[in-house]
Design a protein around this motif. Structure first.
Motif, mmCIF file in Angstrom:
data_model
loop_
_atom_site.group_PDB
_atom_site.id
_atom_site.type_symbol
_atom_site.label_atom_id
_atom_site.label_comp_id
_atom_site.label_asym_id
_atom_site.label_seq_id
_atom_site.Cartn_x
_atom_site.Cartn_y
_atom_site.Cartn_z
ATOM 1 N N THR A 191 23.185 -128.118 51.445
ATOM 2 C CA THR A 191 22.059 -126.723 52.201
ATOM 3 C C THR A 191 20.856 -127.376 51.202
ATOM 4 O O THR A 191 19.498 -126.604 52.022
ATOM 5 C CB THR A 191 22.377 -125.649 51.115
ATOM 6 N N VAL A 192 20.742 -127.154 50.335
ATOM 7 C CA VAL A 192 19.053 -128.074 49.764
ATOM 8 C C VAL A 192 18.417 -128.852 50.303
ATOM 9 O O VAL A 192 17.644 -128.678 50.686
ATOM 10 C CB VAL A 192 19.531 -128.809 47.760
ATOM 11 N N GLU A 193 19.202 -130.400 50.832
ATOM 12 C CA GLU A 193 18.752 -131.161 51.318
ATOM 13 C C GLU A 193 18.435 -130.404 52.989
ATOM 14 O O GLU A 193 17.463 -130.936 53.467
ATOM 15 C CB GLU A 193 19.302 -132.380 51.720
ATOM 16 N N TYR A 196 17.572 -119.479 45.789
ATOM 17 C CA TYR A 196 17.383 -120.252 45.651
ATOM 18 C C TYR A 196 16.518 -121.479 45.660
ATOM 19 O O TYR A 196 15.896 -122.618 45.283
ATOM 20 C CB TYR A 196 18.593 -120.393 44.525
ATOM 21 N N CYS A 197 16.901 -122.000 47.091
ATOM 22 C CA CYS A 197 16.226 -122.949 48.186
ATOM 23 C C CYS A 197 15.343 -122.577 48.210
ATOM 24 O O CYS A 197 14.674 -123.648 48.641
ATOM 25 C CB CYS A 197 17.257 -123.744 49.552
ATOM 26 N N SER A 198 14.801 -121.548 48.051
ATOM 27 C CA SER A 198 13.394 -121.473 48.985
ATOM 28 C C SER A 198 12.675 -121.650 47.347
ATOM 29 O O SER A 198 10.833 -121.595 47.918
ATOM 30 C CB SER A 198 12.886 -119.895 49.211
ATOM 31 N N HIS A 199 12.266 -122.248 45.803
ATOM 32 C CA HIS A 199 11.611 -122.069 45.801
ATOM 33 C C HIS A 199 11.487 -124.211 45.593
ATOM 34 O O HIS A 199 12.285 -124.840 46.876
ATOM 35 C CB HIS A 199 12.125 -122.313 44.265
ATOM 36 N N ASP A 200 10.330 -124.220 45.496
ATOM 37 C CA ASP A 200 9.815 -125.666 45.625
ATOM 38 C C ASP A 200 10.934 -126.810 44.892
ATOM 39 O O ASP A 200 11.388 -127.941 45.747
ATOM 40 C CB ASP A 200 8.562 -125.879 44.816
ATOM 41 N N PHE A 201 11.324 -126.575 44.007
ATOM 42 C CA PHE A 201 12.483 -127.491 43.522
ATOM 43 C C PHE A 201 13.231 -126.679 43.300
ATOM 44 O O PHE A 201 13.324 -125.741 42.042
ATOM 45 C CB PHE A 201 12.125 -127.785 42.461
ATOM 46 N N THR A 202 14.536 -126.871 43.111
ATOM 47 C CA THR A 202 15.574 -126.965 43.162
ATOM 48 C C THR A 202 16.865 -127.313 42.256
ATOM 49 O O THR A 202 17.053 -128.994 42.896
ATOM 50 C CB THR A 202 16.783 -126.530 44.409
ATOM 51 N N ASP A 203 17.217 -127.611 40.952
ATOM 52 C CA ASP A 203 18.035 -127.870 40.563
ATOM 53 C C ASP A 203 19.332 -127.785 40.436
ATOM 54 O O ASP A 203 20.250 -127.272 40.065
ATOM 55 C CB ASP A 203 17.573 -128.179 39.177
ATOM 56 N N THR A 204 19.767 -129.213 42.161
ATOM 57 C CA THR A 204 21.043 -128.782 42.527
ATOM 58 C C THR A 204 22.162 -129.074 41.189
ATOM 59 O O THR A 204 23.748 -127.789 41.590
ATOM 60 C CB THR A 204 21.823 -129.190 43.540
#
Length: 180
Positions: free
Chosen positions: A84-86, A151-159
């Protein structure tokens, strides 16, 4: 080897989505990129939304197979979260389209389908009646999708951290407080 025209069209659409908004992609532009006729496109798909739906189903199957190969349930969840993040930029473009409601339904159904298949594969003898299972799948799909979109809308997400926190929440390890 036979050419899978549906996959070629779907991959071209995803490639186009990386460059432009979903509303700007037309059947005409897609068939030009693929080098196919309108007739070929309409033989395989009804419209652009149908291609998006097909692409999502293919992505879910890929994520599911990678999740099933994972060693633990938390690792399986990490496959979903990291995918999802990718692909957040693509998801965001779909959600910003004029067909947002349709896209939202597709994303929810994709998450629900993933969870259902994962549950059946990992816990084949799950003893829930049909109505309870359906409610649980709907609740988890909505919660997981909404949380990941936020949470993915943030610039950095620690998966890794996000996966761990979601797993603790889903598994009941996050809190011992009764909900009611």
């Amino acid at each position: 080897m036979a050419v899978n025209m549906k996959n070629i069209i779907a991959e071209a659409l995803v490639s186009m989505l990386r460059k432009k908004n979903a509303d700007k992609i037309t059947v005409k532009a897609l068939i030009e990129v693929c080098g196919i006729s309108r007739q070929t496109f309409y033989y395989h798909f009804r419209d652009i939304t149908d291609v998006i739906e097909y692409s999502l189903r293919q992505a879910v199957q890929d994520i599911l197979s990678r999740s099933l190969a994972a060693g633990t349930p938390e690792q399986a969840l990490h496959v979903f979260v990291s995918s999802t993040v990718e692909n957040y930029t693509l998801i965001q473009k779909l959600m910003q389209s004029q067909r947002r409601e349709e896209m939202e339904k597709m994303l929810l159904e994709s998450a629900r389908s993933y969870l259902k298949e994962l549950l059946h594969a990992r816990i084949p003898d799950l003893s829930l009646n049909y109505a309870d299972l359906e409610l649980m799948l709907d609740f988890c799909a909505c919660g997981l999708t909404g949380t990941l979109l936020k949470y993915c809308s943030h610039d950095f997400t620690d998966t890794e951290q996000l996966t761990h926190r979601l797993f603790r929440l889903i598994s009941g390890q996050m809190t011992d407080l009764p909900l009611l």
